[in-house]
Design a protein around this motif. Structure first.
Motif, PDB file in Angstrom:
ATOM      1  N   UNK A  91      16.088 -15.535   4.985  1.00  0.00           N
ATOM      2  CA  UNK A  91      16.876 -14.480   4.341  1.00  0.00           C
ATOM      3  C   UNK A  91      16.220 -14.012   3.051  1.00  0.00           C
ATOM      4  N   UNK A  92      15.526 -14.904   2.342  1.00  0.00           N
ATOM      5  CA  UNK A  92      14.848 -14.506   1.106  1.00  0.00           C
ATOM      6  C   UNK A  92      13.709 -13.543   1.402  1.00  0.00           C
ATOM      7  N   UNK A  93      12.905 -13.894   2.397  1.00  0.00           N
ATOM      8  CA  UNK A  93      11.789 -13.029   2.775  1.00  0.00           C
ATOM      9  C   UNK A  93      12.322 -11.705   3.309  1.00  0.00           C
ATOM     10  N   UNK A  94      13.352 -11.765   4.172  1.00  0.00           N
ATOM     11  CA  UNK A  94      13.933 -10.549   4.735  1.00  0.00           C
ATOM     12  C   UNK A  94      14.542  -9.659   3.658  1.00  0.00           C
ATOM     13  N   UNK A  95      15.224 -10.276   2.675  1.00  0.00           N
ATOM     14  CA  UNK A  95      15.825  -9.500   1.586  1.00  0.00           C
ATOM     15  C   UNK A  95      14.763  -8.788   0.766  1.00  0.00           C
ATOM     16  N   UNK A  96      13.671  -9.499   0.454  1.00  0.00           N
ATOM     17  CA  UNK A  96      12.597  -8.889  -0.347  1.00  0.00           C
ATOM     18  C   UNK A  96      11.936  -7.732   0.411  1.00  0.00           C
ATOM     19  N   UNK A  97      11.745  -7.920   1.720  1.00  0.00           N
ATOM     20  CA  UNK A  97      11.148  -6.846   2.524  1.00  0.00           C
ATOM     21  C   UNK A  97      12.102  -5.653   2.605  1.00  0.00           C
ATOM     22  N   UNK A  98      13.405  -5.932   2.747  1.00  0.00           N
ATOM     23  CA  UNK A  98      14.390  -4.855   2.791  1.00  0.00           C
ATOM     24  C   UNK A  98      14.414  -4.062   1.488  1.00  0.00           C
ATOM     25  N   UNK A  99      14.419  -4.763   0.350  1.00  0.00           N
ATOM     26  CA  UNK A  99      14.400  -4.087  -0.956  1.00  0.00           C
ATOM     27  C   UNK A  99      13.131  -3.265  -1.103  1.00  0.00           C
ATOM     28  N   UNK A 149       0.832  -1.204   0.000  1.00  0.00           N
ATOM     29  CA  UNK A 149       0.000   0.000   0.000  1.00  0.00           C
ATOM     30  C   UNK A 149       0.864   1.250   0.000  1.00  0.00           C
ATOM     31  N   UNK A 150       1.881   1.300   0.865  1.00  0.00           N
ATOM     32  CA  UNK A 150       2.749   2.484   0.947  1.00  0.00           C
ATOM     33  C   UNK A 150       3.458   2.743  -0.378  1.00  0.00           C
ATOM     34  N   UNK A 151       3.893   1.682  -1.036  1.00  0.00           N
ATOM     35  CA  UNK A 151       4.580   1.835  -2.319  1.00  0.00           C
ATOM     36  C   UNK A 151       3.654   2.435  -3.370  1.00  0.00           C
ATOM     37  N   UNK A 202      12.922   0.762  -1.532  1.00  0.00           N
ATOM     38  CA  UNK A 202      12.225   1.335  -2.689  1.00  0.00           C
ATOM     39  C   UNK A 202      11.170   2.344  -2.250  1.00  0.00           C
ATOM     40  N   UNK A 203      10.451   2.022  -1.173  1.00  0.00           N
ATOM     41  CA  UNK A 203       9.428   2.948  -0.651  1.00  0.00           C
ATOM     42  C   UNK A 203      10.074   4.259  -0.213  1.00  0.00           C
ATOM     43  N   UNK A 204      11.234   4.172   0.467  1.00  0.00           N
ATOM     44  CA  UNK A 204      11.927   5.385   0.908  1.00  0.00           C
ATOM     45  C   UNK A 204      12.382   6.232  -0.276  1.00  0.00           C
ATOM     46  N   UNK A 205      12.935   5.559  -1.301  1.00  0.00           N
ATOM     47  CA  UNK A 205      13.364   6.286  -2.501  1.00  0.00           C
ATOM     48  C   UNK A 205      12.168   6.918  -3.199  1.00  0.00           C
ATOM     49  N   UNK A 206      11.072   6.137  -3.309  1.00  0.00           N
ATOM     50  CA  UNK A 206       9.864   6.668  -3.938  1.00  0.00           C
ATOM     51  C   UNK A 206       9.297   7.834  -3.143  1.00  0.00           C
ATOM     52  N   UNK A 207       9.403   7.767  -1.822  1.00  0.00           N
ATOM     53  CA  UNK A 207       8.882   8.845  -0.985  1.00  0.00           C
ATOM     54  C   UNK A 207       9.680  10.130  -1.202  1.00  0.00           C
ATOM     55  N   UNK A 208      11.018  10.004  -1.319  1.00  0.00           N
ATOM     56  CA  UNK A 208      11.862  11.175  -1.549  1.00  0.00           C
ATOM     57  C   UNK A 208      11.589  11.784  -2.925  1.00  0.00           C
ATOM     58  N   UNK A 240       9.627 -12.006  -7.830  1.00  0.00           N
ATOM     59  CA  UNK A 240       9.205 -11.739  -6.452  1.00  0.00           C
ATOM     60  C   UNK A 240      10.135 -10.758  -5.746  1.00  0.00           C
ATOM     61  N   UNK A 241      11.333 -10.515  -6.327  1.00  0.00           N
ATOM     62  CA  UNK A 241      12.267  -9.556  -5.746  1.00  0.00           C
ATOM     63  C   UNK A 241      12.171  -8.188  -6.426  1.00  0.00           C
ATOM     64  N   UNK A 242      11.319  -8.061  -7.445  1.00  0.00           N
ATOM     65  CA  UNK A 242      11.072  -6.762  -8.062  1.00  0.00           C
ATOM     66  C   UNK A 242      10.076  -6.026  -7.176  1.00  0.00           C
ATOM     67  N   UNK A 243      10.431  -4.858  -6.643  1.00  0.00           N
ATOM     68  CA  UNK A 243       9.610  -4.207  -5.606  1.00  0.00           C
ATOM     69  C   UNK A 243       8.132  -4.073  -5.941  1.00  0.00           C
ATOM     70  N   UNK A 244       7.798  -3.719  -7.177  1.00  0.00           N
ATOM     71  CA  UNK A 244       6.397  -3.510  -7.518  1.00  0.00           C
ATOM     72  C   UNK A 244       5.615  -4.825  -7.604  1.00  0.00           C
ATOM     73  N   UNK A 245       6.331  -5.944  -7.665  1.00  0.00           N
ATOM     74  CA  UNK A 245       5.691  -7.256  -7.690  1.00  0.00           C
ATOM     75  C   UNK A 245       5.812  -7.985  -6.359  1.00  0.00           C
ATOM     76  N   UNK A 246       6.723  -7.529  -5.512  1.00  0.00           N
ATOM     77  CA  UNK A 246       7.032  -8.232  -4.254  1.00  0.00           C
ATOM     78  C   UNK A 246       5.822  -8.467  -3.353  1.00  0.00           C
ATOM     79  N   UNK A 247       4.967  -7.457  -3.095  1.00  0.00           N
ATOM     80  CA  UNK A 247       3.871  -7.682  -2.137  1.00  0.00           C
ATOM     81  C   UNK A 247       3.016  -8.896  -2.472  1.00  0.00           C
ATOM     82  N   UNK A 248       2.719  -9.121  -3.739  1.00  0.00           N
ATOM     83  CA  UNK A 248       1.880 -10.261  -4.110  1.00  0.00           C
ATOM     84  C   UNK A 248       2.693 -11.540  -4.287  1.00  0.00           C
TER      85      UNK A 248
END
Length: 418
Positions: A368-376, A292-294, A380-386, A346-354
């Motif tokens: 680590x896979x789930x954590x990496x995807x959440x980190x990315x 949602x934030x993205x 991305x959300x922070x960059x998009x917010x800026x 699944x590691x592409x930010x706009x596709x990650x949530x689903x």
């Protein structure tokens, strides 16, 4: 900071009291209650629970076939009563039209092999005709086996489905039963995530475009920074969505609790809703909020570029297509969650949530896979917010027809002049 909370509250209350929100919420609540009582409602209409059986007249070779056919229907627990009709075909047609029978069947037998023609006022509803067809098919198989002098026990063994088990060799892999339950549950939750992100994202874009079209924005930018406005709208609509989803869950939980005896199987067992796992529900909340934030940041940014509601839909169309693409890939991934294509996307930010939520639900992934995807996704959300804040700062000052993504450059240039 006080102005931020005023704008947030205004966004929340304005949307909460809107007719569109109230109507959408009311209709969805009725749908939730209807789904919770689906089996009970279906049984009422089909008459499968304490209702009268459907009566069907039989003409033709009824004397030799009606009894074994009725036996087959009874074995299938079909609520159908066959009645021998001694009149002509025209009289049977009239009896059906007068409502004396639900339908009538003309039975014929060639070399003792039965066939039938089904007559009813309307044949769009195939429930009754399919019951009779299935029973007649079983009767035909029994007669054919008897004519071929095949022992019934041998024939039953031949016609029974082959026993075929699938066993995963990896220690932590899900079993076939667990995968079936997870597949149905993930399917339902993907739909919820898809429609919610799409609806609330569009709501933010429309909120910004509405304020610009009414020139309210000119007053707002003189009293608060555009960045504060953007995040006030994003969080305000987020709280609105949280209110709506909480209401849905409370009503849904109460409806499920009232029908827990009925909901031990059927559609709820098929979708895995009778065995919700807390971990999957937590992942749903995490990926839903991040998704949602993205998309909300992207929607607010795009909404700031237009000053007319007609242009808003056109400008956010690319965002909508990205959400649709993510959903379509997720639908493909339901049957192939471990495919390389689903894994990479699944590691592409706009596709990650689903897609990452799909993989978490269907597979036993390392943390680590789930954590990496959440980190990315968070990065991305922070960059998009800026970036979005800069575009929003300039976009709210732009008026006139704006229906192209090229206006992003002009918005950034305007933000530098502030």
């Amino acid at each position: 900071m006080n102005k931020f909370w005023i704008m947030l509250t205004h966004t929340y209350m304005n949307r909460l009291k809107s007719k569109s929100f109230l109507i959408t919420t009311g209709v969805t609540l009725l749908l939730v209650i209807g789904l919770a009582n689906f089996q009970t409602i279906a049984e009422k209409f089909t008459g499968s629970e304490g209702g009268d059986s459907q009566e069907v007249a039989v003409i033709g070779d009824k004397h030799s076939l009606i009894e074994p056919l009725q036996n087959q229907l009874d074995m299938q627990k079909a609520s159908v009563d066959l009645a021998a009709f001694d009149g002509s075909k025209q009289e049977a047609e009239q009896a059906v039209q007068d409502g004396e029978y639900q339908a009538f069947v003309e039975l014929t037998a060639e070399n003792e092999i039965p066939s039938a023609t089904f007559y009813a006022n309307q044949i769009a509803n195939t429930t009754l005709s399919n019951k009779i067809r299935d029973a007649l098919q079983q009767l035909k198989v029994m007669i054919a086996a008897d004519q071929a002098d095949i022992d019934p026990a041998v024939f039953q063994q031949i016609s029974s489905p082959v026993h075929f088990d699938t066993i995963a060799l990896e220690e932590n892999a899900k079993t076939e039963e667990e995968l079936s339950e997870a597949r149905g549950l993930v399917y339902v939750m993907l739909f919820v995530m898809y429609f919610a992100v799409l609806m609330y994202g569009n709501m933010i874009a429309m909120e910004v475009a509405t304020e610009k079209s009414s020139r309210v924005m000119e007053i707002l930018i003189s009293s608060a920074s555009p960045v504060a406005q953007m995040f006030a709208k994003i969080i305000g609509v987020a709280l609105l969505g949280l209110t709506q989803l909480t209401l849905f869950m409370v009503v849904g939980f109460q409806a499920v609790k009232m029908n827990q005896d009925v909901m031990t199987g059927g559609i709820f067992e098929y979708f895995g809703l009778d065995d919700l796992k807390v971990s999957l529900f937590i992942y749903l909340i995490v990926f839903f909020i991040l998704g949602y934030l993205l998309y909300a940041t992207l929607a607010a940014m795009l909404g700031s570029l237009v000053s007319r509601l007609e242009d808003a839909q056109q400008l956010i169309a690319p965002m909508t297509l990205v959400i649709v693409a993510a959903f379509m890939i997720a639908m493909f991934g339901l049957n192939a969650p471990d495919s390389g294509f689903v894994t990479v996307t699944s590691f592409i930010p706009f596709f990650t949530p689903m897609l990452m939520f799909l993989r978490v639900g269907m597979l036993d992934l390392p943390f680590w896979e789930v954590g990496l995807s959440i980190g990315i996704l968070i990065l991305t959300i922070l960059i998009m917010a800026i970036i979005g804040a800069r575009i929003y700062s300039g976009g709210v000052l732009m008026y006139g027809k704006s229906s192209s993504l090229k206006d992003i450059k002009a918005a950034i240039q305007l933000s530098k002049k502030e």
